[in-house]
Design a protein around this motif. Structure first.
Motif, PDB file in Angstrom:
ATOM      1  N   ALA A 153     -10.820 -56.742  30.658  1.00 51.87           N
ATOM      2  CA  ALA A 153      -9.509 -57.208  30.224  1.00 51.87           C
ATOM      3  C   ALA A 153      -9.622 -57.820  28.832  1.00 51.87           C
ATOM      4  O   ALA A 153     -10.588 -58.546  28.532  1.00 51.87           O
ATOM      5  CB  ALA A 153      -8.974 -58.230  31.216  1.00 51.87           C
ATOM      6  N   GLY A 154      -8.649 -57.511  28.010  1.00 51.46           N
ATOM      7  CA  GLY A 154      -8.667 -57.959  26.628  1.00 51.46           C
ATOM      8  C   GLY A 154      -9.319 -56.964  25.687  1.00 51.46           C
ATOM      9  O   GLY A 154      -9.208 -57.111  24.456  1.00 51.46           O
ATOM     10  N   GLY A 155      -9.975 -55.996  26.241  1.00 48.92           N
ATOM     11  CA  GLY A 155     -10.662 -54.990  25.437  1.00 48.92           C
ATOM     12  C   GLY A 155      -9.743 -53.844  25.038  1.00 48.92           C
ATOM     13  O   GLY A 155      -8.518 -53.922  25.182  1.00 48.92           O
ATOM     14  N   SER A 156     -10.368 -52.787  24.527  1.00 50.97           N
ATOM     15  CA  SER A 156      -9.613 -51.647  24.020  1.00 50.97           C
ATOM     16  C   SER A 156     -10.180 -50.353  24.579  1.00 50.97           C
ATOM     17  O   SER A 156     -11.344 -50.285  24.990  1.00 50.97           O
ATOM     18  CB  SER A 156      -9.694 -51.594  22.490  1.00 50.97           C
ATOM     19  OG  SER A 156      -9.134 -52.753  21.913  1.00 50.97           O
ATOM     20  N   VAL A 157      -9.335 -49.335  24.568  1.00 51.62           N
ATOM     21  CA  VAL A 157      -9.770 -48.003  24.972  1.00 51.62           C
ATOM     22  C   VAL A 157      -9.011 -46.987  24.139  1.00 51.62           C
ATOM     23  O   VAL A 157      -7.872 -47.230  23.727  1.00 51.62           O
ATOM     24  CB  VAL A 157      -9.520 -47.773  26.479  1.00 51.62           C
ATOM     25  CG1 VAL A 157      -8.043 -47.669  26.796  1.00 51.62           C
ATOM     26  CG2 VAL A 157     -10.266 -46.549  26.968  1.00 51.62           C
TER      27      VAL A 157
END
Length: 124
Positions: A14-18
């Motif tokens: 959570a809080g990351g990127s993809v």
């Protein structure tokens, strides 16, 4: 006929990127609007984003607006969806789709081609 293959899914915190990608093959000379949909476990498939053939028109679902960017590179027959500030509720299978018109993808009607989907799992 056009075939769509997605890639780029996986496990993200959570809080990351993809960044998920979709490559079209087959009759790619046709001018399709492209979109992304997603289906979370136990829920119906929902619209995420759409981009016109020229890339000049984009629309996003309210749930991802400000966190998602859809883009395309027609020379490479690819469409990308960049998602930032991921939330657990973004966990879903993400599907690429093609249609003749942007409105078809926004409404979920008259979609000509679907990809097989790529799973994005967001962990807390």
């Amino acid at each position: 006929q056009v075939q769509l293959v997605e890639s780029g899914g996986g496990l993200v915190q959570a809080g990351g990127s993809v960044n998920v990608s979709c490559v079209a093959s087959g009759r790619t000379s046709a001018s399709y609007a492209m979109g992304w949909f997603r289906q979370a476990p136990g829920k119906e498939r929902e619209f995420v984003a759409v981009i016109s053939w020229t890339g000049g028109i984009t629309y996003y679902a309210d749930s991802v607006k400000g966190r998602a960017t859809i883009s395309r590179a027609n020379a490479k027959n690819t469409v990308h969806l960049q998602m930032n500030s991921l939330k657990v509720e973004d966990t879903a299978v993400y599907y690429c789709a093609a249609a003749r018109a942007v409105v078809a993808l926004r409404t979920g009607g008259n979609i000509e081609v679907w990809g097989q989907g790529t799973l994005v799992t967001v962990s807390s």
